[in-house]
Design an enzyme around this catalytic site. Structure first.
Site, PDB file in Angstrom:
ATOM      1  N   GLY A 153      39.270 -27.446 -13.428  1.00 30.94           N
ATOM      2  CA  GLY A 153      39.372 -28.002 -11.999  1.00 30.94           C
ATOM      3  C   GLY A 153      40.537 -28.986 -12.062  1.00 30.94           C
ATOM      4  O   GLY A 153      40.996 -29.581 -10.685  1.00 30.94           O
TER       5      GLY A 153
ATOM      6  N   ASN B  54      33.431 -17.666 -12.641  1.00 31.97           N
ATOM      7  CA  ASN B  54      32.429 -18.393 -11.976  1.00 31.97           C
ATOM      8  C   ASN B  54      32.727 -18.960 -10.571  1.00 31.97           C
ATOM      9  O   ASN B  54      33.503 -19.892 -10.797  1.00 31.97           O
ATOM     10  CB  ASN B  54      32.097 -19.722 -13.043  1.00 31.97           C
ATOM     11  CG  ASN B  54      31.139 -20.807 -12.630  1.00 31.97           C
ATOM     12  OD1 ASN B  54      30.399 -20.499 -11.691  1.00 31.97           O
ATOM     13  ND2 ASN B  54      31.388 -21.871 -13.302  1.00 31.97           N
TER      14      ASN B  54
ATOM     15  N   GLU C 240      34.725 -24.694 -22.946  1.00 37.10           N
ATOM     16  CA  GLU C 240      35.368 -25.558 -21.649  1.00 37.10           C
ATOM     17  C   GLU C 240      35.669 -26.714 -21.716  1.00 37.10           C
ATOM     18  O   GLU C 240      34.612 -27.597 -21.455  1.00 37.10           O
ATOM     19  CB  GLU C 240      34.412 -25.164 -20.364  1.00 37.10           C
ATOM     20  CG  GLU C 240      34.254 -23.488 -20.220  1.00 37.10           C
ATOM     21  CD  GLU C 240      33.885 -23.401 -18.569  1.00 37.10           C
ATOM     22  OE1 GLU C 240      34.462 -22.645 -18.052  1.00 37.10           O
ATOM     23  OE2 GLU C 240      33.093 -24.134 -18.067  1.00 37.10           O
TER      24      GLU C 240
ATOM     25  N   SER D  57      40.943 -24.164 -15.960  1.00 41.01           N
ATOM     26  CA  SER D  57      42.035 -24.108 -15.397  1.00 41.01           C
ATOM     27  C   SER D  57      42.840 -22.893 -15.761  1.00 41.01           C
ATOM     28  O   SER D  57      44.133 -22.798 -15.866  1.00 41.01           O
ATOM     29  CB  SER D  57      43.064 -25.284 -15.348  1.00 41.01           C
ATOM     30  OG  SER D  57      42.494 -26.514 -14.835  1.00 41.01           O
TER      31      SER D  57
ATOM     32  N   HIS E 291      26.630 -25.193 -18.307  1.00 43.49           N
ATOM     33  CA  HIS E 291      27.727 -25.522 -17.805  1.00 43.49           C
ATOM     34  C   HIS E 291      27.856 -27.099 -17.584  1.00 43.49           C
ATOM     35  O   HIS E 291      27.164 -27.632 -17.318  1.00 43.49           O
ATOM     36  CB  HIS E 291      28.191 -24.709 -16.452  1.00 43.49           C
ATOM     37  CG  HIS E 291      29.500 -25.005 -15.935  1.00 43.49           C
ATOM     38  ND1 HIS E 291      30.071 -26.180 -15.272  1.00 43.49           N
ATOM     39  CD2 HIS E 291      30.635 -24.095 -15.900  1.00 43.49           C
ATOM     40  CE1 HIS E 291      31.390 -25.930 -15.121  1.00 43.49           C
ATOM     41  NE2 HIS E 291      31.884 -24.636 -15.529  1.00 43.49           N
TER      42      HIS E 291
ATOM     43  N   LYS F 157      30.745 -20.971  -8.629  1.00 41.76           N
ATOM     44  CA  LYS F 157      30.207 -22.276  -8.444  1.00 41.76           C
ATOM     45  C   LYS F 157      29.652 -21.924  -7.102  1.00 41.76           C
ATOM     46  O   LYS F 157      29.145 -21.188  -6.783  1.00 41.76           O
ATOM     47  CB  LYS F 157      31.367 -23.223  -8.599  1.00 41.76           C
ATOM     48  CG  LYS F 157      32.236 -23.235 -10.308  1.00 41.76           C
ATOM     49  CD  LYS F 157      33.065 -24.228 -10.333  1.00 41.76           C
ATOM     50  CE  LYS F 157      33.652 -24.035 -11.827  1.00 41.76           C
ATOM     51  NZ  LYS F 157      34.354 -25.209 -12.392  1.00 41.76           N
TER      52      LYS F 157
ATOM     53  N   GLU G 133      29.275 -28.700 -15.441  1.00 41.04           N
ATOM     54  CA  GLU G 133      28.846 -29.284 -14.083  1.00 41.04           C
ATOM     55  C   GLU G 133      27.259 -29.641 -14.039  1.00 41.04           C
ATOM     56  O   GLU G 133      26.632 -30.539 -13.478  1.00 41.04           O
ATOM     57  CB  GLU G 133      29.259 -28.627 -12.963  1.00 41.04           C
ATOM     58  CG  GLU G 133      30.873 -28.717 -12.887  1.00 41.04           C
ATOM     59  CD  GLU G 133      31.802 -27.599 -12.476  1.00 41.04           C
ATOM     60  OE1 GLU G 133      31.082 -26.628 -11.931  1.00 41.04           O
ATOM     61  OE2 GLU G 133      33.073 -27.503 -12.628  1.00 41.04           O
TER      62      GLU G 133
END
Ligand code: 13P
Length: 250
Positions: free
Chosen positions: A172, A9, A166, A212, A94, A11, A96
């Site tokens: 991250g 991904n 996730e 991560s 996701h 992003k 985010e």
């Protein structure tokens, strides 16, 4: 036996020119890999990416899709548009997107249904926050996310979906979930799918871990019984991604 899936991904990283360079590099590095490879690039680069990946073992995915066919939805991309340029995968829900762009369990469900209608495989994201984990409600939270995501999705459609677990606290942050933590939730997800459909269907659906993931952690992650691969963020932006695929292959 489920095939290992390693998805990247990207992003909001890589310009179209940088995308072309990196994908051409990946094409060479990954040409002999056994895992299914999916690279989810920014919308602006999807068409170029599909052309570069044509006739290779790299599949291109989008990072989002809208749930309407067409109309006055400024800035959105329809599933038909993705299908038209050959996109076969799309990340949906996701964390985010849930955090910054208002995606909810209900819109995730609508997007999943629309993607499937257009023959695009959804990569459905779920996962808990740190405070939910600390309160001991992570499992129930993820179970609820899955149940809503699959509302009105038939058994025949469900086998063509992918799930990515996730944990938000691992994205991250450099903090990978332990393989036991990841396996526990992925096992719960598979049990939830068996409850919604049946054991046989649940066994066919790929469940990935994301958060991560690096070349140091992928080996242990994919060795877990209910984890079929990884959804990789930061480490998919460099040639480390090829090393991750290589480790997952073996
Ligand atoms: P990182 O691998 O950078 O933690 O990102 C994970 C992720 O969000 C993939 O979708």
């Amino acid at each position: 036996m489920r095939q290992t899936v390693i998805a990247g991904n990207w992003k909001m990283n890589k310009t179209p020119s940088e995308t072309r360079l990196l994908l051409n590099e990946f094409k060479e590095l990954l040409k002999n890999s056994k895992s299914k490879i999916i690279i989810c690039v920014p919308t602006i680069s999807l068409k170029d990416a599909c052309e570069i990946a044509k006739d290779t073992n790299i599949n291109i995915g989008a990072q989002n899709v809208y749930f309407e066919e067409r109309g006055a939805f400024t800035g959105e991309t329809s599933p038909e548009m993705l299908d038209d340029i050959g996109v076969k995968y799309v990340i949906i829900g996701h964390s985010e997107r849930r955090k910054f762009f208002g995606d909810t369990d209900d819109t995730v469900n609508k997007k999943v249904i629309k993607a499937i209608e257009h023959g695009i495989t959804p990569i459905i994201c779920c996962g808990e926050t740190l405070s939910q984990r600390e309160k001991g409600v992570a499992i129930n939270w993820v179970r609820k996310q899955i149940k809503i995501a699959y509302k009105d999705v038939t058994k025949e459609q469900a086998v063509n979906t992918i799930i990515a677990y996730e944990p938000i606290w691992a994205i991250g942050t450099g903090k990978v979930a332990t393989s036991e933590q990841a396996q526990e939730v992925c096992h719960t997800i598979r049990k939830c799918l068996a409850f919604l459909y049946d054991e046989e269907t649940a066994e066919k659906i790929s469940i990935l871990y994301g958060g991560s993931v690096t070349k140091s952690s992928i080996g242990e992650i994919v060795s877990q019984a209910d984890i079929d691969g990884g959804l990789v963020g930061g480490a998919s932006l460099t040639s480390e991604f090829a090393e991750i695929v290589n480790i997952a292959d073996n």
